[in-house]
Design a protein around this motif. Structure first.
Motif, short mmCIF file in Angstrom:
data_model
loop_
_atom_site.label_atom_id
_atom_site.label_comp_id
_atom_site.label_asym_id
_atom_site.label_seq_id
_atom_site.Cartn_x
_atom_site.Cartn_y
_atom_site.Cartn_z
N GLN A 102 -33.72 12.24 -28.41
CA GLN A 102 -34.61 11.44 -28.15
C GLN A 102 -35.92 12.08 -28.51
OE1 GLN A 102 -32.09 10.49 -24.74
NE2 GLN A 102 -33.56 8.07 -25.00
N ASP A 103 -37.13 11.78 -28.89
CA ASP A 103 -38.13 12.83 -29.23
C ASP A 103 -39.01 13.30 -27.73
OD1 ASP A 103 -38.24 12.74 -31.90
OD2 ASP A 103 -39.71 11.29 -31.86
N SER A 104 -39.07 12.22 -26.42
CA SER A 104 -38.68 12.67 -25.16
C SER A 104 -38.74 13.97 -24.65
CB SER A 104 -38.52 11.52 -24.49
OG SER A 104 -39.87 10.65 -24.72
N HIS A 105 -37.48 14.61 -25.30
CA HIS A 105 -36.64 15.20 -24.84
C HIS A 105 -37.44 17.06 -25.50
CE1 HIS A 105 -32.68 14.77 -23.02
NE2 HIS A 105 -32.35 13.92 -23.78
N TYR A 106 -38.05 16.77 -26.63
CA TYR A 106 -38.60 17.84 -27.35
C TYR A 106 -40.04 17.54 -26.58
CZ TYR A 106 -34.87 18.40 -30.87
OH TYR A 106 -33.78 18.17 -31.43
N LEU A 107 -40.95 16.80 -26.56
CA LEU A 107 -41.74 16.60 -26.01
C LEU A 107 -42.30 15.82 -24.85
CD1 LEU A 107 -43.45 15.26 -29.90
CD2 LEU A 107 -44.30 17.76 -28.32
N PRO A 108 -41.85 16.30 -23.68
CA PRO A 108 -42.48 15.85 -22.29
C PRO A 108 -43.61 15.34 -22.06
CG PRO A 108 -41.92 18.17 -22.04
CD PRO A 108 -41.16 17.51 -23.86
N SER A 137 -32.10 1.57 -28.00
CA SER A 137 -31.74 2.29 -26.91
C SER A 137 -32.86 3.31 -26.24
CB SER A 137 -30.89 3.90 -28.37
OG SER A 137 -32.18 4.43 -28.80
N GLN A 138 -33.82 3.23 -26.20
CA GLN A 138 -35.06 3.52 -25.73
C GLN A 138 -34.97 2.59 -24.14
OE1 GLN A 138 -35.27 0.20 -27.59
NE2 GLN A 138 -36.36 -1.13 -26.47
N GLN A 139 -34.16 0.61 -24.28
CA GLN A 139 -33.93 1.08 -22.95
C GLN A 139 -33.44 1.30 -21.56
OE1 GLN A 139 -33.28 -3.38 -23.47
NE2 GLN A 139 -35.13 -3.35 -24.37
N LYS A 140 -32.23 2.75 -22.04
CA LYS A 140 -31.59 3.11 -21.55
C LYS A 140 -31.83 4.44 -20.94
CE LYS A 140 -27.81 0.46 -23.25
NZ LYS A 140 -26.78 0.75 -24.95
N MET A 204 -38.04 7.43 -26.89
CA MET A 204 -37.32 7.47 -25.87
C MET A 204 -35.69 6.45 -27.33
SD MET A 204 -37.26 8.01 -22.89
CE MET A 204 -36.34 7.38 -21.85
N THR A 205 -36.74 6.24 -28.25
CA THR A 205 -35.36 5.56 -29.41
C THR A 205 -34.38 6.90 -30.06
OG1 THR A 205 -37.00 3.60 -29.95
CG2 THR A 205 -35.29 4.65 -31.94
N ILE A 206 -33.37 6.51 -29.87
CA ILE A 206 -32.02 7.09 -30.45
C ILE A 206 -32.37 7.30 -32.15
CG2 ILE A 206 -29.79 8.53 -30.98
CD1 ILE A 206 -29.53 7.20 -27.96
N HIS A 207 -32.71 8.56 -32.61
CA HIS A 207 -32.99 8.75 -33.66
C HIS A 207 -32.70 9.14 -34.58
CE1 HIS A 207 -36.69 10.63 -32.66
NE2 HIS A 207 -37.05 10.85 -34.01
N GLY A 208 -32.88 9.35 -36.33
CA GLY A 208 -32.20 10.96 -36.96
C GLY A 208 -32.31 10.77 -38.45
N SER A 209 -31.07 11.58 -38.73
CA SER A 209 -31.03 11.77 -40.42
C SER A 209 -30.07 12.89 -40.82
CB SER A 209 -32.34 11.39 -41.61
OG SER A 209 -32.67 13.45 -41.03
N TYR A 210 -29.22 12.48 -41.89
CA TYR A 210 -28.28 13.02 -42.41
C TYR A 210 -28.68 13.61 -44.22
CZ TYR A 210 -25.44 11.00 -38.71
OH TYR A 210 -24.31 10.69 -37.04
#
Length: 245
Positions: A102-108, A137-140, A204-210
Motif C-alpha cells: 500500500q503506498d501509504s506505508h511508503y508515503l505517509p 482493500s482500501q476499505q480495510k 490504501m489500495t493493495i497493488h504490485g506486479s510480478y
C-alpha cells in the motif's frame, strides 16, 4: 463527458473498488514521444523522484490535463504532485516486479489523501509484469507487512529516510520492500492496461506486479502520486510538492 472527467458511476466504482482503469489518457503520439525521449537519458536519471520539477518532458506527462482533471475530481481539491517514476521492465532475469504493498506505508501523509495514477506506456498484462490490484482493500485500513522474501518474483531492498512533521520534528525511518501479511498472488486481480490508458488508485489500495516472463515485450509505465491541497507529506525527500494545475 469532457476530457479528464469521470461519470458518477465511475466515481462510485473508484470508491468501491479502490481503483479505476481509464482508457486514452495519453495519445499514442504522446506516449511514443516520451518513451523516445526517455531512451536518450542516462541510466541514473530515473533515480530522481522529482523529474517532473526538473524536466519539461516529465512535466508534460505529470500535469497532463486528462490525468490531472480526474485526480482533482477524485480528491475534491487541487492536486499536488508528490513524486513521479518511469518504470521499464524488460524481459529476462532482471525483470522482477514490485512486491504487494500500500503506498501509504511508503508515503505517509496527514490527512491521508494520497492517490496515484499508473499510465501504461506500452501494452501491459500479466505476462509482461503488468499491474495487479486487490479490489476493496482500501476499505480495510493499513495491513500488517513483512519484508519481501519472494526474490524470484520481486525486488528486495531496504532504505532509510528522513521524516519531518509539521512542527519541524525530525527522525529517521526505515522502509523496505513490503509484502502484505495474509495476501497472496491468488487474491490479486491482474489488469490488462493498453498503451496510453491509466489506472487511478488510492494510497490504501493493495497493488504490485510480478516478473516479466514474456519473451521480448517491455513493460513500461509512468506513475504519478498526488495529494490534495493542504496535505502534509512526512517524508522529507518528497515534501516539496508541485501544483499539478
Amino acid at each position: 463527458m469532457p476530457a479528464g472527467q469521470l461519470t458518477q458511476e465511475e466515481l462510485q466504482k473508484y470508491k468501491t473498488d479502490g481503483f479505476l482503469l481509464v482508457p486514452g489518457l495519453l495519445s499514442p503520439a504522446e506516449v511514443d514521444a516520451f518513451v523516445q525521449y526517455e531512451a536518450s537519458q542516462p541510466s541514473e536519471w530515473r533515480g530522481h523522484l522529482d523529474n517532473h520539477a526538473r524536466d519539461e518532458a516529465w512535466r508534460r506527462v505529470a500535469t497532463h490535463p486528462n490525468m490531472v482533471g480526474i485526480a482533482r475530481q477524485i480528491l475534491g481539491a487541487r492536486p499536488w504532485i508528490v513524486q513521479t517514476m518511469y518504470l521499464e521492465k524488460h524481459a529476462g532475469e532482471a525483470a522482477k516486479g514490485t512486491a504487494l504493498h500500500q503506498d501509504s506505508h511508503y508515503l505517509p501523509t496527514e490527512p491521508n489523501t494520497l492517490m496515484a495514477c499508473w499510465i501504461a506506456m506500452s501494452d501491459t498484462d500479466l505476462e509482461n509484469g503488468g499491474l495487479c490490484v486487490l479490489p476493496g482493500s482500501q476499505q480495510k485500513g493499513l495491513f500488517a507487512t513483512h519484508k519481501a522474501t519472494s526474490t524470484n518474483d520481486h525486488q528486495v531492498w531496504e532504505s532509510e529516510h528522513l521524516m519531518r512533521d509539521p512542527a519541524g520534528k525530525e527522525w529517521k525511518q526505515v522502509f523496505y520492500s513490503f509484502e502484505i501479511d495474509g495476501v497472496t498472488k491468488a487474491d490479486m486481480k491482474f489488469l490488462s492496461v493498453p498503451k496510453g490508458a491509466g489506472v487511478f488508485f488510492t494510497g490504501m489500495t493493495i497493488h504490485g506486479s510480478y516478473a516479466n516472463v514474456s519473451k521480448d515485450r517491455v513493460r513500461r509505465a509512468f506513475a504519478t502520486h498526488f495529494v490534495a491541497d493542504g496535505t502534509w507529506v512526512f517524508r522529507a525527500d518528497v515534501q516539496n510538492t508541485v501544483a499539478a494545475q
